[in-house]
Design a protein around this motif. Sequence first.
Motif, PDB file in Angstrom:
ATOM      1  N   ILE A  62      32.705   3.130 -49.647  1.00 15.60           N
ATOM      2  CA  ILE A  62      33.564   4.482 -50.018  1.00 15.60           C
ATOM      3  C   ILE A  62      35.045   4.300 -49.281  1.00 15.60           C
ATOM      4  O   ILE A  62      35.672   5.174 -49.534  1.00 15.60           O
ATOM      5  N   GLY A  63      35.243   3.305 -48.519  1.00  8.15           N
ATOM      6  CA  GLY A  63      36.545   3.095 -48.019  1.00  8.15           C
ATOM      7  C   GLY A  63      36.654   1.763 -47.306  1.00  8.15           C
ATOM      8  O   GLY A  63      35.848   1.042 -47.042  1.00  8.15           O
ATOM      9  N   SER A  64      37.894   1.569 -46.921  1.00  7.45           N
ATOM     10  CA  SER A  64      38.226   0.242 -46.102  1.00  7.45           C
ATOM     11  C   SER A  64      39.573   0.572 -45.427  1.00  7.45           C
ATOM     12  O   SER A  64      40.199   1.331 -45.780  1.00  7.45           O
ATOM     13  N   GLY A  65      39.662  -0.513 -44.390  1.00  7.18           N
ATOM     14  CA  GLY A  65      40.834  -0.092 -43.371  1.00  7.18           C
ATOM     15  C   GLY A  65      40.649  -0.726 -42.281  1.00  7.18           C
ATOM     16  O   GLY A  65      39.649  -0.866 -41.482  1.00  7.18           O
ATOM     17  N   GLY A  66      41.687  -1.103 -41.547  1.00  6.90           N
ATOM     18  CA  GLY A  66      41.627  -1.507 -40.050  1.00  6.90           C
ATOM     19  C   GLY A  66      41.000  -3.105 -40.337  1.00  6.90           C
ATOM     20  O   GLY A  66      41.100  -4.004 -40.623  1.00  6.90           O
ATOM     21  N   TYR A  67      39.562  -3.023 -39.365  1.00  5.53           N
ATOM     22  CA  TYR A  67      39.016  -4.258 -39.281  1.00  5.53           C
ATOM     23  C   TYR A  67      37.784  -4.314 -40.090  1.00  5.53           C
ATOM     24  O   TYR A  67      36.980  -5.176 -39.824  1.00  5.53           O
ATOM     25  N   GLY A  68      37.608  -3.186 -40.990  1.00  6.15           N
ATOM     26  CA  GLY A  68      36.523  -3.331 -41.795  1.00  6.15           C
ATOM     27  C   GLY A  68      36.406  -2.495 -42.963  1.00  6.15           C
ATOM     28  O   GLY A  68      37.230  -1.901 -43.484  1.00  6.15           O
ATOM     29  N   LYS A  69      35.108  -2.018 -43.372  1.00  4.42           N
ATOM     30  CA  LYS A  69      34.744  -1.178 -44.551  1.00  4.42           C
ATOM     31  C   LYS A  69      33.704  -0.073 -43.895  1.00  4.42           C
ATOM     32  O   LYS A  69      33.123  -0.146 -43.294  1.00  4.42           O
ATOM     33  N   VAL A  70      33.891   0.848 -44.882  1.00  2.00           N
ATOM     34  CA  VAL A  70      32.786   2.041 -44.685  1.00  2.00           C
ATOM     35  C   VAL A  70      32.209   2.160 -46.089  1.00  2.00           C
ATOM     36  O   VAL A  70      32.542   2.137 -47.219  1.00  2.00           O
ATOM     37  N   TYR A  71      30.526   2.519 -45.688  1.00  3.08           N
ATOM     38  CA  TYR A  71      29.631   2.815 -46.821  1.00  3.08           C
ATOM     39  C   TYR A  71      29.069   3.722 -46.546  1.00  3.08           C
ATOM     40  O   TYR A  71      28.831   4.486 -45.504  1.00  3.08           O
ATOM     41  N   ARG A  72      28.683   4.351 -47.800  1.00  2.00           N
ATOM     42  CA  ARG A  72      27.580   5.653 -47.767  1.00  2.00           C
ATOM     43  C   ARG A  72      26.184   4.932 -47.988  1.00  2.00           C
ATOM     44  O   ARG A  72      26.022   3.996 -48.595  1.00  2.00           O
ATOM     45  N   ALA A  73      25.363   5.444 -47.038  1.00  2.00           N
ATOM     46  CA  ALA A  73      24.041   4.818 -46.923  1.00  2.00           C
ATOM     47  C   ALA A  73      22.936   5.806 -46.751  1.00  2.00           C
ATOM     48  O   ALA A  73      23.332   7.183 -46.515  1.00  2.00           O
ATOM     49  N   ILE A  74      21.900   5.448 -46.810  1.00  2.00           N
ATOM     50  CA  ILE A  74      20.656   6.556 -46.583  1.00  2.00           C
ATOM     51  C   ILE A  74      19.977   5.863 -45.461  1.00  2.00           C
ATOM     52  O   ILE A  74      19.262   4.798 -45.305  1.00  2.00           O
ATOM     53  N   ASP A 108      24.430   5.994 -34.473  1.00  2.00           N
ATOM     54  CA  ASP A 108      23.936   4.655 -34.000  1.00  2.00           C
ATOM     55  C   ASP A 108      25.056   3.588 -34.166  1.00  2.00           C
ATOM     56  O   ASP A 108      25.977   4.021 -34.740  1.00  2.00           O
ATOM     57  N   TYR A 109      24.905   2.752 -33.531  1.00  2.70           N
ATOM     58  CA  TYR A 109      25.776   1.552 -33.523  1.00  2.70           C
ATOM     59  C   TYR A 109      24.938   0.093 -33.373  1.00  2.70           C
ATOM     60  O   TYR A 109      24.206   0.303 -32.203  1.00  2.70           O
ATOM     61  N   THR A 137      16.552   5.881 -43.850  1.00  5.89           N
ATOM     62  CA  THR A 137      15.163   5.824 -44.564  1.00  5.89           C
ATOM     63  C   THR A 137      14.242   6.400 -43.525  1.00  5.89           C
ATOM     64  O   THR A 137      13.080   6.569 -43.778  1.00  5.89           O
ATOM     65  N   GLU A 138      14.681   6.510 -42.072  1.00  5.16           N
ATOM     66  CA  GLU A 138      13.728   6.776 -41.008  1.00  5.16           C
ATOM     67  C   GLU A 138      14.179   8.318 -40.637  1.00  5.16           C
ATOM     68  O   GLU A 138      13.322   8.883 -39.726  1.00  5.16           O
ATOM     69  N   PHE A 139      14.892   8.901 -41.439  1.00  6.31           N
ATOM     70  CA  PHE A 139      15.323  10.374 -40.886  1.00  6.31           C
ATOM     71  C   PHE A 139      15.706  11.039 -42.216  1.00  6.31           C
ATOM     72  O   PHE A 139      16.469  11.444 -42.329  1.00  6.31           O
ATOM     73  N   MET A 140      14.523  11.471 -42.790  1.00  6.88           N
ATOM     74  CA  MET A 140      14.182  12.332 -44.095  1.00  6.88           C
ATOM     75  C   MET A 140      15.239  11.971 -45.112  1.00  6.88           C
ATOM     76  O   MET A 140      15.911  12.834 -45.845  1.00  6.88           O
ATOM     77  N   ASP A 141      15.523  10.611 -45.194  1.00  9.44           N
ATOM     78  CA  ASP A 141      16.619  10.049 -46.397  1.00  9.44           C
ATOM     79  C   ASP A 141      17.994  10.821 -46.256  1.00  9.44           C
ATOM     80  O   ASP A 141      18.657  11.245 -47.176  1.00  9.44           O
ATOM     81  N   ARG A 158      16.661  -0.121 -41.704  1.00  9.91           N
ATOM     82  CA  ARG A 158      16.682   1.382 -41.465  1.00  9.91           C
ATOM     83  C   ARG A 158      17.708   2.005 -42.602  1.00  9.91           C
ATOM     84  O   ARG A 158      17.318   2.900 -43.476  1.00  9.91           O
ATOM     85  N   TYR A 159      19.147   1.443 -42.684  1.00  9.44           N
ATOM     86  CA  TYR A 159      20.091   2.099 -43.397  1.00  9.44           C
ATOM     87  C   TYR A 159      20.176   1.254 -44.775  1.00  9.44           C
ATOM     88  O   TYR A 159      20.624   0.158 -44.812  1.00  9.44           O
TER      89      TYR A 159
END
Length: 420
Positions: free
Chosen positions: A72-84, A135-136, A86-90, A65-66
């Motif tokens: 776009i970032g990182s820290g703590g225990y992981g990273k952060v991404y920008r995503a689309i 979502d998670y 695809t199931e909700f109007m992109d 879906r994503y």
Amino acid sequence: MGKDKHLFCAECGGENPLHAKFCRVCGHRLNTQTDSSTPALTTTSAHMEAVTPQSLQINILLKQRYRIVEQIGSGGYGKVYRAIDTEFMDRQVAVKEMIQHGLSPQELAEAADGFKREAVLLATLTQSNLPSIYDYFSEHGNWYLVMSYIEGETLESYVRHRGGSLPVDKVIQIGIQLATVLSFLHTRRPSIIFRDLKPSNIMRTPEGQIYLIDFGIARHFKQGKAKDTIALGSPGYAAPEQYGRAQTTPQADVYSLGIVLYQLITGIDPSISPFGPKHLDLPNHPQLKILIQCMLELDPKRRPSSMGNIQRELQRIAAGKVVKASQHGNRQPPAQHSSPVRAAHPLRPFSSGPKRAQLPQQPLQRNAARVEQARLLHPASSFAPQLVSTPPIAEVVPVAWGRMLNFMRSMTGIWREKSY
């Protein structure tokens, strides 16, 4: 940066200089020896790259879906991404990844618990300064949290690009937004304490909207607990009680907000001297200086009693409902009346006189700090000082004598009538 070495505390995971003997976050003794029973705490960035999994590939599809666009970032225990999505109007979303590789069983359990807690917290909260949770899920051995994408930059980056500090008026507006969202969190039942407030955990949009991000260490306050199990927070921004001495309360966020405001105004990194003296030179904003100094009290009981109080005080300062420094600092006691007080006729009551004198609406300079702090320590519907105005003695005495003499005269007349 690639050649720097660091020591990571086995107790709290805090990052320390290579020469440190004790953790600057929790005070735990650092073990620099490597043996079969204790993992090495000295880690180079090259080693970290060797054990840390690579970033997600562009255009990879998570949960079918994503679609990942960029990191776009990182820290703590992981990273952060920008995503689309695809199931909700992109629509654009932010995907936060919690990487499980390279963690001990205890660290993994703590990380997973914090990640799930963040998802549950955000899912139940709706406020204009908080991102929305969509979502998670778990995939490929990692946890992922999907939330609203915030177009902007961290407050840390924003301030750095402007020389390290901001104008006081802009700091006040940022403080109002932060106090508003923190007050919202603190008034939940049970209270939610953010516990890691710092510029890198605050997002700012081009329009000036502020968002709190990274709830990885936020947690519900449990009444009656003696102290937190581990020290959490960032050096310089964390309140003294977060260093394992006592139960963390909403007052910890009060301290952290005070530190953030102090840094935004002065440009001084608080991690250099976490609990050292904090000097502020704000001749045009004396009330703001007093407020920040109260927030930075080491004793939680001496700080403002609530974020609601801080929010209202900042709004009052922003609206200009304060005395200017020139008026406040040089205020003199009220002068005596220049016009003479008219004497009362001995046989007639005093009918009129000068208008009632008013006490000054603001306290004198020597009492200003004490009055302001006392006012902030107790919730109140209004921040205006409640002063009682009484007439001067010069007015009261003639009236009293006139009425008394008039009464004696009337009694004398009655006595004479009875005599005849």
